[in-house]
Design an enzyme around this catalytic site. Structure first.
Site, PDB file in Angstrom:
ATOM      1  N   GLU A 133       0.966  -1.306  -0.645  1.00  0.00           N
ATOM      2  CA  GLU A 133       0.597   0.363  -0.212  1.00  0.00           C
ATOM      3  C   GLU A 133       0.855   1.113   0.042  1.00  0.00           C
ATOM      4  O   GLU A 133       2.154   1.609   1.049  1.00  0.00           O
ATOM      5  CB  GLU A 133      -0.512   0.391   0.920  1.00  0.00           C
ATOM      6  CG  GLU A 133      -1.638   1.480   1.762  1.00  0.00           C
ATOM      7  CD  GLU A 133      -2.614   1.338   2.851  1.00  0.00           C
ATOM      8  OE1 GLU A 133      -3.107   2.505   2.606  1.00  0.00           O
ATOM      9  OE2 GLU A 133      -2.207   0.382   4.209  1.00  0.00           O
ATOM     10  N   GLU A 144     -10.856   2.805   5.623  1.00  0.00           N
ATOM     11  CA  GLU A 144     -10.037   3.080   6.810  1.00  0.00           C
ATOM     12  C   GLU A 144     -10.650   4.562   7.082  1.00  0.00           C
ATOM     13  O   GLU A 144      -9.778   5.320   6.808  1.00  0.00           O
ATOM     14  CB  GLU A 144      -8.763   2.473   5.670  1.00  0.00           C
ATOM     15  CG  GLU A 144      -7.930   2.719   6.902  1.00  0.00           C
ATOM     16  CD  GLU A 144      -7.004   2.526   6.710  1.00  0.00           C
ATOM     17  OE1 GLU A 144      -5.599   1.594   7.267  1.00  0.00           O
ATOM     18  OE2 GLU A 144      -6.052   2.489   5.752  1.00  0.00           O
TER      19      GLU A 144
END
Length: 219
Positions: free
Chosen positions: A87, A186
């Protein structure tokens, strides 16, 4: 995967030279946890540029380390039928020293690693801050994407909170591209978690669907 030693300011070990053994130990632990909760994907954190070092001066060594560790991880994860994810985390606001900070950098590393069970974890929040151009990036990197995460920019709250990103448009784009994976929420809820999921119910209703008929969302 484990972030490393917090007292030393570590945030992942994948690209940190000299920490290969700790990365492998952490990977084994992450696999145990993932198997226990039946989660087939593991985020393999890259880590930070060492304190006092210039990013450009250590970039080659860190990338070489990351590629080595990712190939090792891919072989381990393949035995468990799992996917490894990397990520990009923005270096403008969230973490100025994080090594992996753009989808372009991640895509180039994935190409060099050359393992089909390693994918891109694309967080819209980080991508918008670093590069914008979200439609093009989603379309360009869609074959590499193994997981999507969302948060509004700049507040990092629910996608229907005030901010820069038109999430209903992006959700429709993901549907049109054929995305069938999870969308990770998130973000920091501004209030109650369940009430904060009103954006999802509104999106389903705007598409003329009953709750849960399309897509998958989890927190």
């Amino acid at each position: 995967s484990p972030a490393g030693d917090p007292d030393k300011g570590e945030m992942g070990l994948g690209a940190v030279p000299g920490r290969q053994a700790a990365f492998r130990e952490g990977l084994a632990l992450a696999v145990q946890y993932a198997k226990a909760v039946e989660c087939p994907r593991i985020h393999l954190m890259a880590g930070r540029v060492p304190l006092g070092a210039e990013r450009a001066a250590v970039a080659v060594e860190m990338e070489t380390t990351f590629i080595e560790n990712l190939r090792y991880a891919a072989d381990i994860l393949a035995q468990e039928d799992m996917i490894g994810l990397i990520e990009p985390i923005n270096s403008r606001i969230t973490d100025p020293r994080y090594f992996l900070n753009t989808p372009h950098q991640a895509a180039a590393i994935l190409e060099k690693v050359g393992r089909p069970n390693l994918k891109l974890q694309l967080d819209i929040f980080h991508c918008q801050i670093m590069d914008g151009n979200l439609s093009h990036n989603l379309e360009t990197y869609f074959p590499l994407i193994g997981h999507i995460q969302i948060a509004q920019v700049p507040g990092r709250h629910e996608p229907d909170s005030p901010g820069e990103v038109n999430f209903p448009y992006l959700f429709q784009l993901l549907e049109s591209l054929g995305y069938s994976g999870y969308v990770g929420c998130e973000y920091a809820p501004k209030g109650d978690t369940v009430e904060g999921l009103g954006w999802l119910r509104s999106y389903w209703e705007s598409r003329g669907l009953q709750h849960g008929e399309t897509g998958k969302a989890k927190e």
